[in-house]
Design a protein around this motif. Structure first.
Motif, PDB file in Angstrom:
ATOM      1  N   GLY A  28      89.169  38.061  -9.024  1.00  0.00           N
ATOM      2  CA  GLY A  28      87.961  37.364  -9.458  1.00  0.00           C
ATOM      3  C   GLY A  28      87.013  38.225 -10.253  1.00  0.00           C
ATOM      4  N   ASN A  60      90.260  35.791  -5.275  1.00  0.00           N
ATOM      5  CA  ASN A  60      89.395  36.247  -4.199  1.00  0.00           C
ATOM      6  C   ASN A  60      87.975  36.256  -4.721  1.00  0.00           C
ATOM      7  N   THR A  61      87.022  36.362  -3.845  1.00  0.00           N
ATOM      8  CA  THR A  61      85.626  36.449  -4.240  1.00  0.00           C
ATOM      9  C   THR A  61      85.402  37.776  -4.966  1.00  0.00           C
ATOM     10  N   ARG A  64      85.329  41.807  -3.682  1.00  0.00           N
ATOM     11  CA  ARG A  64      86.069  41.909  -2.421  1.00  0.00           C
ATOM     12  C   ARG A  64      87.422  42.580  -2.644  1.00  0.00           C
TER      13      ARG A  64
END
Length: 121
Positions: A28, A60-61, A64
């Motif tokens: 991400g 994913n965020t 992270r």
């Protein structure tokens, strides 16, 4: 990380056919955000070129990366490679003035040198 999975589709009548699925997973970050048009174009290109049955993009965020298995394994290597410069022309330039390869054998020799250098680290 790109993965290509093939599995059999199960139906009531048994195994129907092989199905090919393509899965993009990203952390991400700003360099590979799946909302960017270039990333979407690459995904569409792969989907059409290889005739996949399905395409999945998962992220994913941002921030992270600690939970990304690959990045976790790459961290020690990244530290060792900091400041390393791999010359593309150790044995001489294989490129012309437009940066197009004109000598494939010399290109392979230069590439092998870079690989050996990385292996030593």
């Amino acid at each position: 990380m790109l993965t290509l999975k093939e599995f059999e589709v199960i139906t009531r009548s048994g195994i129907d056919r092989r199905q090919t699925n393509f899965i993009f997973t990203f952390d991400g970050g700003p360099d590979e955000n799946p909302r960017y048009q270039e990333v979407i174009w690459v995904a569409i290109h792969h989907f059409l070129r290889y005739d996949f049955d399905s395409l999945f993009i998962a992220i994913n965020t941002p921030g992270r990366s600690a939970f990304n298995r690959i990045e976790k394994k790459m961290a020690p290597l990244s530290k060792e490679l900091t400041g390393l410069i791999l010359p593309h022309d150790h044995y001489g330039s294989h490129l012309n003035e437009r940066s197009i390869t004109i000598d494939a054998d010399l290109e392979k020799k230069n590439f092998k040198f870079a690989g050996v250098t990385l292996a030593e680290i």
